[in-house]
Enzyme design. Structure first.
Site, mmCIF file in Angstrom:
data_model
loop_
_atom_site.group_PDB
_atom_site.id
_atom_site.type_symbol
_atom_site.label_atom_id
_atom_site.label_comp_id
_atom_site.label_asym_id
_atom_site.label_seq_id
_atom_site.Cartn_x
_atom_site.Cartn_y
_atom_site.Cartn_z
ATOM 1 N N LYS A 1 -0.590 -0.613 -1.742
ATOM 2 C CA LYS A 1 -0.449 0.718 -1.289
ATOM 3 C C LYS A 1 0.147 1.624 -2.404
ATOM 4 O O LYS A 1 0.030 2.806 -2.916
ATOM 5 C CB LYS A 1 0.356 0.850 0.186
ATOM 6 N N GLY B 1 3.566 -9.439 7.126
ATOM 7 C CA GLY B 1 3.449 -10.849 7.859
ATOM 8 C C GLY B 1 2.060 -11.543 7.303
ATOM 9 O O GLY B 1 1.209 -10.743 7.325
ATOM 10 N N GLY C 1 -0.003 -2.816 8.093
ATOM 11 C CA GLY C 1 -0.590 -4.389 7.954
ATOM 12 C C GLY C 1 -1.736 -4.574 9.039
ATOM 13 O O GLY C 1 -2.851 -4.135 8.509
ATOM 14 N N GLY D 1 13.503 -12.973 6.533
ATOM 15 C CA GLY D 1 12.188 -12.661 5.482
ATOM 16 C C GLY D 1 11.664 -11.405 5.979
ATOM 17 O O GLY D 1 10.528 -11.297 5.375
ATOM 18 N N VAL E 1 0.511 -13.134 1.904
ATOM 19 C CA VAL E 1 -0.777 -12.629 2.331
ATOM 20 C C VAL E 1 -1.937 -13.538 1.791
ATOM 21 O O VAL E 1 -2.963 -13.824 2.635
ATOM 22 C CB VAL E 1 -0.913 -11.228 2.222
ATOM 23 N N VAL F 1 -1.776 -0.332 4.829
ATOM 24 C CA VAL F 1 -0.984 0.807 5.725
ATOM 25 C C VAL F 1 -0.969 0.094 7.118
ATOM 26 O O VAL F 1 -1.924 -0.232 7.697
ATOM 27 C CB VAL F 1 -1.722 2.129 5.797
ATOM 28 N N LYS G 1 2.272 4.913 1.943
ATOM 29 C CA LYS G 1 1.211 4.786 2.976
ATOM 30 C C LYS G 1 0.944 6.198 3.352
ATOM 31 O O LYS G 1 -0.266 6.456 3.802
ATOM 32 C CB LYS G 1 1.908 3.871 4.168
#
Ligand code: HSE
Length: 437
Positions: free
Chosen positions: A105, A302, A134, A187, A14, A132, A205
């Site tokens: 989170k 992702g 994405g 992945g 990220v 939370v 979350k």
């Protein structure tokens, strides 16, 4: 042109996405924000991996503490994860008067009370949209767009790993272990998938969303958590035949005096908005007293979807910096003095529908003994199916109940399990449906 200086801690998946957007979409961001976002430092212990980004000389460093102590930096973006080093860095950044953006989170759900208090006292903002769902703007939606609503309930598919696994089993009938292996190869799942498949990531979350929605003090410990590792393809198939889909749901409902907050595999009617959310996608429905039910849907993980949420938080803070304001929107959605301890409803008091699967010997009177125990506990059966005999001579008996109380169900299950005609541990899956009583 005002410059806003950013220090990025952690350049993994990220973090790399965040750096890419900051560097590749710099003009777009500047035209929307009215300030220039400068990625002053990126800190990561791994200085060798080629991330496909060409950083200017001196930007990439190995010491994250050097970055949080840099007086020139306005916003710290914490992308390290975990609860130890990340916590120290975040607290140091706040103490140094820096705004913080994070996707962590686990840290916020466990130590959020301390972190948000420190931030509010210091007058800095904590952006955590990416923690939370994405890319889905669920935090902004609750904190800002729905500010005029009393939130009544939320239901979410908040873990892409679990949703990918359950969708694979539903669509192809592969066993759990094979679906998990495929998720890891693609992945979606971590090498150690425990946090995800045992439901803890979803619980982190849900703790955050419940606090934001109801003004309740963060309370991770009282959330009921049950993961998906015991879900069997037979139950998914039976669910499908009965018009249900099995999802790992985060469920939260406000009753005024308490909040139901639970994470468990759940059967939902196949026509429900959430039942068609498949693969690694996430979705959440929020019901407010004015707005009714709304749905957010998108990638819960992702590189670029999560980075998109991080950039949204950075932009909010940069705009505040332009105006010389902070804490404009309270971190946990309510003014700190209005956040109160609201108890989580004990699981024993939950009332819902249940799916049971008993593996019973195919003998006269078995069904009446099972049904008798359920009746003794005040549990009313809505449907019952007996399926074909397996090689051991046991038959699966599948039942769906009307609304029942969890404590009664658990007591009945104990009694049914101990019957000499019950071959295996009964399976119980809770049902969420607004359509049946
Ligand atoms: N591991 C999470 C998931 C993503 O599988 O959805 C990060 O919260």
């Amino acid at each position: 042109m005002k410059e806003v200086k950013i220090g990025l801690l952690g350049c993994g998946t990220v973090g790399t996405g965040v750096a890419r957007i900051l560097l590749n979409s710099s003009d777009l961001l500047q035209s929307r924000i009215g300030a220039k976002l400068i990625l002053k430092h990126v800190a990561d212990l791994d200085m060798k991996t080629d991330r496909g980004i060409c950083f200017d000389e001196g930007v990439f460093v190995s010491d994250a503490f050097q970055v949080v102590d840099d007086p020139d930096i306005d916003i710290i973006v914490e992308m390290i994860g975990g609860e130890t080093v990340a916590r120290k860095l975040m607290m140091k950044a706040i103490a140094n008067g820096k705004h913080v953006v994070t996707a962590n989170k686990a840290l916020l759900a466990s130590h959020g009370i301390e972190i948000f208090r420190a931030a509010s006292q210091k007058g800095v903002d904590i952006g955590f949209e990416a923690s939370v769902g994405g890319c889905m703007p669920i935090i902004k939606t609750i904190r800002e767009s729905l500010v005029g609503n009393r939130i009544l309930e939320m239901r979410g598919i908040l873990n892409g790993t679990c949703n990918y696994i359950l969708s694979s089993i539903t669509e192809t009938g592969v066993p759990f272990a094979e679906a998990l292996k495929k998720a890891q190869e693609k992945g979606f799942a971590e090498a150690d998938p425990t946090l995800d498949i045992e439901g803890f990531d979803t619980a982190h979350k849900l703790a955050l969303l419940s606090s934001l929605a109801y003004g309740m003090e963060l309370n991770l410990d009282d959330i009921y958590v049950e993961g998906i590792s015991n879900i069997n393809s037979m139950d998914i198939e039976f669910a499908k035949q009965s018009g249900y889909t099995i999802k790992l749901l985060a469920i939260s409902k406000f009753s005024g005096d308490s909040v139901e907050a639970r994470v468990h595999p759940t059967m939902i009617p196949s026509g429900n908005l959430l039942s068609n959310v498949s693969g690694s996608l996430n979705a959440v429905t929020v019901t407010g007293d004015a707005v009714g039910e709304i749905l957010l849907h998108g990638y819960g993980a992702g590189m670029m979807p999560t980075a998109s949420a991080v950039i949204g938080d950075i932009a909010d803070i940069a705009r505040n910096l332009m105006l010389g304001v902070s804490n404009r929107i309270p971190g946990l959605s309510y003014q700190p003095q209005h956040i109160r301890k609201i108890p989580v409803t004990p699981m024993d008091d939950i009332r819902t529908h249940y799916y049971f699967r008993f593996s019973a010997l195919d003998r006269p009177g078995v069904l009446s003994r099972v049904a008798g125990i359920l009746g003794d506990h005040g549990i009313s059966i809505q449907t019952v199916h007996q399926r074909g005999r397996d090689e051991k001579g046991a038959v699966p008996i599948v039942m769906v109940t009307h609304i029942a109380r969890e404590a009664d169900v658990m007591n009945a299950m104990d009694q049914i399990s101990s019957l000499d005609v019950i071959a295996d541990t009964p399976v119980l899956i809770r049902i969420e449906s607004d359509d049946i009583d």
